[in-house]
Design a protein around this motif. Sequence first.
Motif, PDB file in Angstrom:
ATOM      1  N   ALA A  22       0.840  -1.203   0.000  1.00 32.20           N
ATOM      2  CA  ALA A  22       0.000   0.000   0.000  1.00 32.20           C
ATOM      3  C   ALA A  22       0.871   1.248   0.000  1.00 32.20           C
ATOM      4  CB  ALA A  22      -0.936   0.000   1.205  1.00 32.20           C
ATOM      5  N   SER A  23       1.954   1.211   0.772  1.00 32.65           N
ATOM      6  CA  SER A  23       2.761   2.432   0.809  1.00 32.65           C
ATOM      7  C   SER A  23       3.555   2.626  -0.476  1.00 32.65           C
ATOM      8  CB  SER A  23       3.653   2.512   2.053  1.00 32.65           C
ATOM      9  OG  SER A  23       4.169   1.253   2.351  1.00 32.65           O
ATOM     10  N   THR A  24       3.977   1.542  -1.105  1.00 33.80           N
ATOM     11  CA  THR A  24       4.660   1.696  -2.400  1.00 33.80           C
ATOM     12  C   THR A  24       3.734   2.372  -3.402  1.00 33.80           C
ATOM     13  OG1 THR A  24       5.859  -0.327  -1.984  1.00 33.80           O
ATOM     14  CG2 THR A  24       5.842   0.442  -4.254  1.00 33.80           C
ATOM     15  N   GLU A  25       2.469   1.936  -3.382  1.00 37.58           N
ATOM     16  CA  GLU A  25       1.508   2.531  -4.324  1.00 37.58           C
ATOM     17  C   GLU A  25       1.334   4.029  -4.047  1.00 37.58           C
ATOM     18  OE1 GLU A  25       0.481   1.352  -6.948  1.00 37.58           O
ATOM     19  OE2 GLU A  25      -1.358   2.393  -7.548  1.00 37.58           O
ATOM     20  N   ILE A  32       3.556  10.284  -9.795  1.00 39.03           N
ATOM     21  CA  ILE A  32       2.807  10.628 -11.020  1.00 39.03           C
ATOM     22  C   ILE A  32       2.235  12.036 -10.912  1.00 39.03           C
ATOM     23  CG2 ILE A  32       0.816  10.024 -12.463  1.00 39.03           C
ATOM     24  CD1 ILE A  32       1.253   7.114 -11.704  1.00 39.03           C
ATOM     25  N   LEU A  33       1.705  12.364  -9.725  1.00 39.63           N
ATOM     26  CA  LEU A  33       1.087  13.690  -9.547  1.00 39.63           C
ATOM     27  C   LEU A  33       2.060  14.818  -9.875  1.00 39.63           C
ATOM     28  CD1 LEU A  33      -0.988  13.328  -6.251  1.00 39.63           C
ATOM     29  CD2 LEU A  33      -1.851  13.593  -8.582  1.00 39.63           C
ATOM     30  N   ASN A  34       3.334  14.550  -9.673  1.00 38.94           N
ATOM     31  CA  ASN A  34       4.324  15.612  -9.894  1.00 38.94           C
ATOM     32  C   ASN A  34       4.838  15.690 -11.324  1.00 38.94           C
ATOM     33  OD1 ASN A  34       4.285  16.664  -7.286  1.00 38.94           O
ATOM     34  ND2 ASN A  34       5.468  14.915  -6.570  1.00 38.94           N
ATOM     35  N   LEU A  35       4.419  14.755 -12.157  1.00 34.55           N
ATOM     36  CA  LEU A  35       4.860  14.803 -13.562  1.00 34.55           C
ATOM     37  C   LEU A  35       4.113  15.919 -14.301  1.00 34.55           C
ATOM     38  CD1 LEU A  35       4.800  11.006 -14.447  1.00 34.55           C
ATOM     39  CD2 LEU A  35       6.824  12.464 -14.367  1.00 34.55           C
ATOM     40  N   PRO A  36       4.703  16.424 -15.395  1.00 37.54           N
ATOM     41  CA  PRO A  36       3.968  17.438 -16.166  1.00 37.54           C
ATOM     42  C   PRO A  36       2.684  16.846 -16.749  1.00 37.54           C
ATOM     43  CG  PRO A  36       6.237  17.200 -16.940  1.00 37.54           C
ATOM     44  CD  PRO A  36       6.012  16.116 -15.968  1.00 37.54           C
ATOM     45  N   LYS A  37       1.676  17.681 -16.871  1.00 39.61           N
ATOM     46  CA  LYS A  37       0.397  17.270 -17.453  1.00 39.61           C
ATOM     47  C   LYS A  37       0.613  16.753 -18.883  1.00 39.61           C
ATOM     48  CE  LYS A  37      -3.526  19.764 -19.336  1.00 39.61           C
ATOM     49  NZ  LYS A  37      -3.298  19.185 -20.643  1.00 39.61           N
ATOM     50  N   GLY A  38      -0.105  15.729 -19.265  1.00 36.53           N
ATOM     51  CA  GLY A  38      -0.006  15.185 -20.618  1.00 36.53           C
ATOM     52  C   GLY A  38      -0.587  16.166 -21.638  1.00 36.53           C
ATOM     53  N   LYS A 625      -7.032  14.584  -9.747  1.00 42.44           N
ATOM     54  CA  LYS A 625      -8.053  14.534  -8.677  1.00 42.44           C
ATOM     55  C   LYS A 625      -8.336  13.091  -8.293  1.00 42.44           C
ATOM     56  CE  LYS A 625     -10.569  18.610  -9.858  1.00 42.44           C
ATOM     57  NZ  LYS A 625     -11.392  18.904 -10.997  1.00 42.44           N
ATOM     58  N   ARG A 626      -8.475  12.246  -9.313  1.00 46.12           N
ATOM     59  CA  ARG A 626      -8.759  10.827  -9.041  1.00 46.12           C
ATOM     60  C   ARG A 626      -7.585  10.163  -8.317  1.00 46.12           C
ATOM     61  NH1 ARG A 626     -11.862  11.406 -13.808  1.00 46.12           N
ATOM     62  NH2 ARG A 626     -10.042  11.291 -15.166  1.00 46.12           N
ATOM     63  N   LEU A 627      -6.383  10.524  -8.747  1.00 46.40           N
ATOM     64  CA  LEU A 627      -5.211   9.927  -8.099  1.00 46.40           C
ATOM     65  C   LEU A 627      -5.127  10.350  -6.637  1.00 46.40           C
ATOM     66  CD1 LEU A 627      -2.422  10.240 -10.831  1.00 46.40           C
ATOM     67  CD2 LEU A 627      -3.832   8.274 -10.264  1.00 46.40           C
ATOM     68  N   LYS A 628      -5.454  11.626  -6.399  1.00 38.63           N
ATOM     69  CA  LYS A 628      -5.390  12.114  -5.018  1.00 38.63           C
ATOM     70  C   LYS A 628      -6.404  11.385  -4.137  1.00 38.63           C
ATOM     71  CE  LYS A 628      -4.383  16.615  -6.296  1.00 38.63           C
ATOM     72  NZ  LYS A 628      -4.690  18.013  -6.254  1.00 38.63           N
ATOM     73  N   GLU A 629      -7.577  11.119  -4.697  1.00 35.28           N
ATOM     74  CA  GLU A 629      -8.578  10.351  -3.942  1.00 35.28           C
ATOM     75  C   GLU A 629      -8.052   8.968  -3.613  1.00 35.28           C
ATOM     76  OE1 GLU A 629     -12.361  10.217  -5.982  1.00 35.28           O
ATOM     77  OE2 GLU A 629     -12.459  12.417  -5.892  1.00 35.28           O
ATOM     78  N   ARG A 630      -7.387   8.401  -4.601  1.00 34.28           N
ATOM     79  CA  ARG A 630      -6.824   7.065  -4.414  1.00 34.28           C
ATOM     80  C   ARG A 630      -5.772   7.082  -3.295  1.00 34.28           C
ATOM     81  NH1 ARG A 630      -8.639   2.178  -6.071  1.00 34.28           N
ATOM     82  NH2 ARG A 630      -6.933   0.738  -6.504  1.00 34.28           N
ATOM     83  N   ILE A 631      -4.943   8.126  -3.322  1.00 34.60           N
ATOM     84  CA  ILE A 631      -3.910   8.238  -2.284  1.00 34.60           C
ATOM     85  C   ILE A 631      -4.564   8.356  -0.909  1.00 34.60           C
ATOM     86  CG2 ILE A 631      -2.118   9.769  -1.345  1.00 34.60           C
ATOM     87  CD1 ILE A 631      -1.257  10.351  -4.222  1.00 34.60           C
ATOM     88  N   ARG A 632      -5.609   9.175  -0.852  1.00 28.49           N
ATOM     89  CA  ARG A 632      -6.299   9.354   0.433  1.00 28.49           C
ATOM     90  C   ARG A 632      -6.853   8.019   0.933  1.00 28.49           C
ATOM     91  NH1 ARG A 632     -11.667  11.959  -0.160  1.00 28.49           N
ATOM     92  NH2 ARG A 632     -11.980   9.735  -0.466  1.00 28.49           N
TER      93      ARG A 632
END
Length: 650
Positions: A22-25, A32-38, A625-632
């Motif tokens: 879980a922590s690796t994920e 990923i959140l810190n990468l430039p937007k596609g 936004k979706r990734l942040k929810e996943r992290i939470r």
Amino acid sequence: MEDLKFKYLERLSEIYPTIAQASTEVINLQAILNLPKGTEHFLTDIHGEYEAFAHVLKNGSGSVRRKVDAVFGNTMSSRDKQALATLIYYPREKMDRVKKEENNMEDWYKITLYRLIEVCKRTASKYTRSKVRKALPKDFAYVIEELITEKAELTDKESYYNEIVNTIIRVRRAEEFIIALSELIQRLTVDHLHIVGDIYDRGPGPHIIMDKLMQYHSVDIQWGNHDILWMGAAAGQRGCIANVIRICARYGNLDILEDGYGINLLPLATFALSKYADDPCECFGLKGSTSFTAQEKEMEIKMHKAISIIQFKVEGQIIRKNPGFKMEGRNLLHRIDFEKGTIDLDGQKYELLDKNFPTIDPRHPYTLTKEEEDIMERLERAFLNCEKLQEHMRFLLNKGGLYKVYNNNLLYHGCIPLNEDGSMKQVKIYGKTYKGKELYEVLESYVRKGFFAVETKEKERGRDMMWYIWLNENSPLFGKDKMATFERYFLAEKETHLEKKNPYYSLLENEKVVDSILAEFGLSGECIHIVNGHVPVRSKNGESPIKCGGKVLVIDGGFSKAYQKETGIAGYTLIYNSYGLILTAHDPFESTEAAIEKGSDIHSDSIIVKRVMARKRVEDTDDGKRLKERIRDLEFLLEAYRSGRITEKI
Ligand SMILES: O=P(O)(O)OC[C@H]1O[C@](O)(COP(=O)(O)O)[C@@H](O)[C@@H]1O
Ligand SMILES: [Mn+2]
């Protein structure tokens, strides 16, 4: 609620069964959140022009060239950079030419491979290793990954890379490798494609465009009125079928139906040739340039007239069946004086340019003759049973809709029907009233019903609604007071051809109105835009595609050759990358041949609409936004593991 959350965490723990996993994920997602937007690429109004479409797709509206510039800056001449860009767009064709001119191909391979690897490195650096890996061509996956990954631990990097490149050349795989790298660069340059409507009609290859789109890695489509017309036809709606055939005939493109989709037009051809044998059908000349023989041309023109008359009859029937569409005003056949060859429009008499109507019974002008009925029955079956067409339409249904909100941009093809004062127009659909977003939603639900409803009545309503969306004045995809098809064929008086646009189009500089539309779709704050197509921007007359201080971008692609004379350019496309929004004005596309020969891109001008202060990252996007929810959620899971509420599943 607590219970539900617990159950959800239990499920999540099945995917991430240990604290370590879980922590690796969490760490991965955070990276990923810190990468430039596609990079997003927006195209509209492609209208069957598959060569120009393929070209713009390959060059990412200038994105590939920008990458080449960014990598090589002043270390390479502009000519060499352009040649490299052309190679990336058309590797096979370009190499064929190079081979004829170069006498030391080994050197050329070496230099080219080195350059491509550099561009590839730069394009891939925006993505996670796993995303790049998924995009790699199977045959060369391992080697490419080696070449584009920085190897910090190697002391003599250069000779390591050289060895790989030399081996590729020695085993005679350089060309395949160049092709693979070029395609990978194309693939990685644009992360997601938006098609803001009108793939179909006017040009010769909509089916080829559809095939290409079906292979594209990431795409969404906002249906245009012409796409809906084809969807209606594929669902068996007769008004749509007749229009589709009429437009194909008008542009000399009936082979899209015959060869592209295998729809048999022989019954229509035989009928037209006999019914209009001695009729020159002068009002039904073909648009655009065609390579027909005189005989072929004569047949197309007669078919054009035959299907147009069928269309006016069939549409009359649909209008009478659906009084709620309020379109009786568009039923014109019964207003013709067949003896005099005139028509009465709102008290005014006009002379018809063509007075020969051998299939119309003046007492029942909207009734098909036995032969016409027979033709329509067969066509209906042919459209419904055409596997390829149905597959293309399924793709439109799966990847598309009437509108989309994506990364703070609102995308739709046409407009939001408005009243003169800028308020949203109330529209009645089968007895109920809707406006704005609800109007879009109810119309989309009917389109889907036209394909999937089980109940016959609902299905029929869905089908008729597709025809309505094609041409009704209240359709957000059409947005004009009438479609003056009849007048444009039969009357010389230009004023009768006029199709008045909905007030939407003249209110686009009104910030209050624009804000209210954006708010209707849940958008407010900074950096929000409406992106729409549909109306050609007449840049020749000084019109700008950027409206309302940059809040609205009207990017009619102008791919359609028929409209390039009017607009002066081949329209616009839009790029939204991590630095901002770039609008590209395109010069007319000559041919693929010429693009390779001259090494020309077709964009003439790039206008930066918005440059962001800080480079946008994935974190700032909808995906973010979706990734942040996943992290939470994962952090809740970690907490549950650590507090002992959930146990690790080792
Ligand atoms: O110039 P053409 O191909 O005959 O088409 C004209 C018709 O196309 C329309 O412009 C609709 O097509 P668009 O969505 O491409 O504008 C009608 O308003 C008009 O009657
Ligand atoms: Mn349109």
